[in-house]
Design an enzyme around this catalytic site. Structure first.
Site, mmCIF file in Angstrom:
data_model
loop_
_atom_site.group_PDB
_atom_site.id
_atom_site.type_symbol
_atom_site.label_atom_id
_atom_site.label_comp_id
_atom_site.label_asym_id
_atom_site.label_seq_id
_atom_site.Cartn_x
_atom_site.Cartn_y
_atom_site.Cartn_z
ATOM 1 C CD GLU A 24 39.828 37.034 43.888
ATOM 2 O OE1 GLU A 24 39.125 37.242 44.801
ATOM 3 O OE2 GLU A 24 40.453 36.109 43.676
ATOM 4 C CD GLU A 128 44.935 35.828 44.023
ATOM 5 O OE1 GLU A 128 44.879 37.212 43.643
ATOM 6 O OE2 GLU A 128 43.883 35.362 44.682
#
Length: 286
Positions: A24, A128
């Site tokens: 991220e 994820e």
């Protein structure tokens, strides 16, 4: 040097098939004060992979690792794909595009198809997913959490995604272990399996069963096949052909009413099935 990390695992007979340069990268700007993550712009990330990470992995003998760019929410797909993979060297080192699910409810799944069309030789993979709410006793058995998984997986597998990964296989009743010294007042998570460490028991949650419709019936090597539905009535659906030549049809009804359904196969005839309200069903036939 990064390849020494892989060397250390190799000495323990542990090998890797893929790697993400950064988890991220957008969150380094949003949560810089609370989460240990490094922020990257697409431009900076591109140069780092092209001139440093990619060559270093090759030098260390790990050039065959499947390097996946982004590893962030799909809302960032257009910008990252168009910027990062436009660089010839970064494109050469990259095998796939890693995606998280957290903005699926607020961003269009069209972005997945656009990413595939822009870079058809790069695989798309969800790496994820997690219900980012600290687990509580009241959460146990919450069907709606499973339904969120169902919607994301349906969108993913109907738009060129090759795999969908849950973040946590199992967590304790405080939503840990986690970062911040397992302090659940700062951050807590949820999982498909919640472990009661004091009672020596565990609880399989709805996301476990929603995922099982894929993990149990769609083995590695299966391919997505087209399924047309002239009047879906809100029914979500996806179909696969397995290496054993089984046809797997997964049907999810998120409505409050049953949906009578007919699966029509020109070679096998018709299968009539009533898809009950708020349910997921899998039909397998050869």
């Amino acid at each position: 040097i990064i390849y020494r990390y892989f060397d250390a695992f190799a000495r323990q007979n542990i090998s890797f098939w893929g790697v993400n340069p950064q988890n991220e990268p957008s969150q380094g700007y949003t949560y810089a004060s609370s989460i240990p993550v490094m922020g990257w712009s697409p431009e900076a990330y591109t140069g780092w992979v092209a001139d440093y990470l990619g060559p270093t992995l090759e030098k260390g003998g790990y050039g065959s690792l499947k390097l996946m760019i982004l590893d962030d929410n799909r809302m960032w797909l257009p910008k990252w794909v168009n910027t990062v993979l436009a660089n010839e060297k970064t494109n050469k080192y990259s095998s796939g595009i890693a995606i998280h699910w957290y903005t699926d409810s607020s961003s269009s799944d069209v972005a997945l198809r656009q990413a595939h069309e822009a870079q058809p030789d790069k695989f798309l993979m969800y790496t994820e997913a997690c219900n980012l709410v600290r687990v509580t006793r009241e959460d146990l058995g919450d069907w709606e959490i499973g339904e969120r998984y169902a919607n994301s997986m349906m969108q993913a597998f109907n738009n060129w995604v090759v795999g969908w990964t849950d973040w946590n296989m199992a967590l304790n009743e405080d939503g840990g272990p986690a970062t911040f010294n397992d302090n659940p007042t700062i951050w807590g998570y949820n999982a498909a399996i919640i472990v009661n460490t004091t009672g020596d028991e565990f609880y399989k949650q709805p996301p476990y069963y929603f995922q099982a419709h894929y993990s149990m019936f769609v083995p590695p090597g299966s391919v997505h096949i087209q399924l047309t539905y002239p009047n879906p009535g809100g029914l979500l659906h996806v179909a696969f052909l397995t290496p054993e030549d089984n046809v797997v049809v997964i049907l999810y009804n998120g409505n409050d009413q049953d949906i009578p359904t007919v699966i029509s196969d020109p070679e096998r005839g018709n299968i009539s099935i009533n898809i009950e309200a708020r349910s997921i069903n899998t039909v397998v036939y050869k």
